[in-house]
Scaffold this active site. Sequence first.
Site, PDB file in Angstrom:
ATOM      1  N   ASN A   4      37.083  43.202  57.034  1.00  0.00           N
ATOM      2  CA  ASN A   4      36.216  43.373  58.214  1.00  0.00           C
ATOM      3  C   ASN A   4      36.328  42.199  59.180  1.00  0.00           C
ATOM      4  O   ASN A   4      35.437  41.973  59.998  1.00  0.00           O
ATOM      5  CB  ASN A   4      34.757  43.605  57.790  1.00  0.00           C
ATOM      6  CG  ASN A   4      34.161  42.366  57.124  1.00  0.00           C
ATOM      7  OD1 ASN A   4      34.893  41.423  56.799  1.00  0.00           O
ATOM      8  ND2 ASN A   4      32.872  42.350  56.930  1.00  0.00           N
ATOM      9  N   ASP A  24      33.838  39.859  36.073  1.00  0.00           N
ATOM     10  CA  ASP A  24      33.483  38.564  35.509  1.00  0.00           C
ATOM     11  C   ASP A  24      32.031  38.645  35.047  1.00  0.00           C
ATOM     12  O   ASP A  24      31.172  39.128  35.791  1.00  0.00           O
ATOM     13  CB  ASP A  24      33.620  37.492  36.609  1.00  0.00           C
ATOM     14  CG  ASP A  24      34.230  36.220  36.079  1.00  0.00           C
ATOM     15  OD1 ASP A  24      33.723  35.717  35.069  1.00  0.00           O
ATOM     16  OD2 ASP A  24      35.203  35.733  36.689  1.00  0.00           O
ATOM     17  N   ASP A  79      32.675  34.405  31.192  1.00  0.00           N
ATOM     18  CA  ASP A  79      32.680  33.064  31.750  1.00  0.00           C
ATOM     19  C   ASP A  79      32.085  32.061  30.765  1.00  0.00           C
ATOM     20  O   ASP A  79      31.018  32.309  30.187  1.00  0.00           O
ATOM     21  CB  ASP A  79      31.817  33.098  33.020  1.00  0.00           C
ATOM     22  CG  ASP A  79      31.853  31.801  33.798  1.00  0.00           C
ATOM     23  OD1 ASP A  79      32.920  31.484  34.326  1.00  0.00           O
ATOM     24  OD2 ASP A  79      30.821  31.114  33.857  1.00  0.00           O
ATOM     25  N   GLU A 116      36.736  33.261  28.354  1.00  0.00           N
ATOM     26  CA  GLU A 116      37.237  32.042  28.978  1.00  0.00           C
ATOM     27  C   GLU A 116      37.087  30.906  27.963  1.00  0.00           C
ATOM     28  O   GLU A 116      36.195  30.062  28.056  1.00  0.00           O
ATOM     29  CB  GLU A 116      36.456  31.697  30.257  1.00  0.00           C
ATOM     30  CG  GLU A 116      37.119  30.575  31.035  1.00  0.00           C
ATOM     31  CD  GLU A 116      36.164  29.692  31.824  1.00  0.00           C
ATOM     32  OE1 GLU A 116      36.652  28.777  32.489  1.00  0.00           O
ATOM     33  OE2 GLU A 116      34.949  29.911  31.777  1.00  0.00           O
ATOM     34  N   HIS A 120      41.597  30.376  39.141  1.00  0.00           N
ATOM     35  CA  HIS A 120      40.871  29.796  40.275  1.00  0.00           C
ATOM     36  C   HIS A 120      40.303  28.402  39.983  1.00  0.00           C
ATOM     37  O   HIS A 120      39.704  27.801  40.869  1.00  0.00           O
ATOM     38  CB  HIS A 120      39.738  30.744  40.654  1.00  0.00           C
ATOM     39  CG  HIS A 120      38.716  30.852  39.554  1.00  0.00           C
ATOM     40  ND1 HIS A 120      39.014  31.422  38.336  1.00  0.00           N
ATOM     41  CD2 HIS A 120      37.437  30.429  39.470  1.00  0.00           C
ATOM     42  CE1 HIS A 120      37.952  31.348  37.554  1.00  0.00           C
ATOM     43  NE2 HIS A 120      36.984  30.751  38.209  1.00  0.00           N
ATOM     44  N   ASP A 121      40.431  27.951  38.750  1.00  0.00           N
ATOM     45  CA  ASP A 121      39.847  26.653  38.404  1.00  0.00           C
ATOM     46  C   ASP A 121      40.870  25.523  38.346  1.00  0.00           C
ATOM     47  O   ASP A 121      40.492  24.376  38.092  1.00  0.00           O
ATOM     48  CB  ASP A 121      39.157  26.730  37.032  1.00  0.00           C
ATOM     49  CG  ASP A 121      37.838  27.484  37.092  1.00  0.00           C
ATOM     50  OD1 ASP A 121      37.196  27.465  38.161  1.00  0.00           O
ATOM     51  OD2 ASP A 121      37.467  28.093  36.080  1.00  0.00           O
TER      52      ASP A 121
HETATM   53  C1  GLC Z   1      33.857  29.018  34.643  1.00  0.00           C
HETATM   54  C2  GLC Z   1      34.446  29.496  35.954  1.00  0.00           C
HETATM   55  C3  GLC Z   1      34.245  28.419  36.980  1.00  0.00           C
HETATM   56  C4  GLC Z   1      32.770  28.183  37.145  1.00  0.00           C
HETATM   57  C5  GLC Z   1      32.104  27.860  35.818  1.00  0.00           C
HETATM   58  C6  GLC Z   1      30.616  27.975  35.899  1.00  0.00           C
HETATM   59  O1  GLC Z   1      34.528  27.930  34.152  1.00  0.00           O
HETATM   60  O2  GLC Z   1      35.782  29.844  35.788  1.00  0.00           O
HETATM   61  O3  GLC Z   1      34.829  28.756  38.202  1.00  0.00           O
HETATM   62  O4  GLC Z   1      32.557  27.146  38.035  1.00  0.00           O
HETATM   63  O5  GLC Z   1      32.500  28.748  34.800  1.00  0.00           O
HETATM   64  O6  GLC Z   1      30.223  29.310  35.981  1.00  0.00           O
END
Ligand code: GLC
Length: 572
Positions: free
Chosen positions: A24, A99, A196, A275, A335-336
């Site tokens: 958008n 997630d 997570d 994770e 992404h981390d």
């Molecule tokens: C996990 C996620 C990270 C987030 C953290 C707290 O490690 O991958 O991006 O900041 O959890 O939720």
Amino acid sequence: MTSLKWWQTAVFYQIYPRSFADGNDDGIGDFKGITKKLDYLVRLGVDALWLSPHFPSPNWDCGYDISDYCNVAPEYGTLDDFKHFLSEARKRNLRVILDLVLNHTSDEHPWFLESKSSRDNPKADWYVWVDTPPNNWQSCFDGEAWTYVPERKQYYYHYFMKQQPDLNWHNPEVKQAMWDAVRFWLDLGVDGYRLDAIGTIFEDPNLTPHSVPMNLAELRRFSELAKTDEEKKLKDQYWADMFKNQWGQPGIHELMKELRTILDEYEGDRMLVGEDDNIDYIGNGKDELHLVFNFPLMRTEQITPEHIRKNQQERLTQLDKLPVRGWPCNTLGNHDCSRIYTRFGDKLHDAELARLNAALVLTLKGTPFLYNGEEIGMTDYMLTDILQVKDTMGSWYYHTIVTEMGVHPEEALFRTAEMTRDKNRTPMHWSNKPNAGFSPEGVVTWLPINPNYREGINVFEQEQNPSSILNYYKHLLKVRKASPALVEGEYVALQEKEQDYAAFLRRAEKQTVLVILNYTEKRLDLDFSDAKDVKGKNLHTVFTSAVRSPADHTAQKLTVAPFEVFIAEVTP
Ligand code: GLC
């Protein structure tokens, strides 16, 4: 071709919704954008998508601070947009997992707002409250782990930022509320969850203090300045000691079992990936998580043949020991952390190494997870102004070291740009048009666009270029899909002393392939005529990253080009 489940044969692709596609034109990715790009993902050849959080959030931690578990963040669209996305994904045979953040909510979640309002409201016990900070625990993002609330004259605990209060998982009502949210999306048809930070759900019941002689900011700074091996070792020790009482505490396995029971009530093999790299979370192989990530593979400064072999040896042995054999799950980026291209490059052969490492993840035994943008060779982008920082842990760190430690702002900015996760979260490059085709020209995107989109690092140009990294990924994904050995075969390491290359077999009932990853700039003359299962056989090329004719080779004399990825079927 196989009795494996879909989540064992699939290649997953992580979408970071804020940065994937802007439908958008407001500079922020959204569901309209993602939906439009589904055909791209089909062309790429992935099978399943993992979406980082798409829920309403004040975005202190870029969506990992959720204020409503059963809705869609307005900037990403509406619940109907989500449903439309899901059905379009389905039409294309793409699975979707979401997630699931169990440890904490946002401090703006109605549960927390109620909980903090008084000591005797119905949700008073939904979070972890104490009268005075009982120890020196740190938040892994921003200093003290205990934050004061005047309304209750009490402190709450947060492993992450103070905007991310930890839920009290000992309270059955918390569980009930969260399991309802889990069911909400499963009922809509999602295929499972990436869980997570599961290690952080429970804390040491004795609240034992940490024994590190510094606080979080000091430890970060200490880590940056650590030069000698001794200092580096000490730094690792301090990091482990600082958080060991806030991590991996009793209770998680029981919780994971409960969650698994919920998933198993649903048809269609819904799945959970944690994770965490602790294989214990797979339980007996069928009563906790389906997968945990093989993070030790990426927890290294450099990917080397030796590191790969050691990693595989350890992981596969552990997984094989479970009562029901565990299935591996490999990834090199998300992404981390710093992007694969930057992190595992050597500044001279980054392009070659990126291709080798992609081949590694796609040819090892197990389910691969790719991170959006790696397929076009996106690199880290260093922010140039503190005002650009969106990753709050970055701005906290900057201000702390400048104001409390007297670090010069210029150095502090450099350190911050290096440590924030913004560098690996910049918007996807769709074309060579302004704003990389992510948003129209003139729109200010939520994070700056990495200007290297103009140097061929974009989807549009790479789709036309047969030798682009994107076409390399597509080709590899196709080869993988067509090869029973690569999808389901056992991993057998060969020539295990070699430093220059990793060689291994993937051996399935119907097919055996040999994979060679040459991590050097040397041309190698290899001889596999003594290797188990290859002896006396021929090698029929199924994939090569080098320019060579797809001829057959004998196992006896195989020349491998510098940085070549060579995959061959072992034929009689
Ligand atoms: C996990 C996620 C990270 C987030 C953290 C707290 O490690 O991958 O991006 O900041 O959890 O939720």
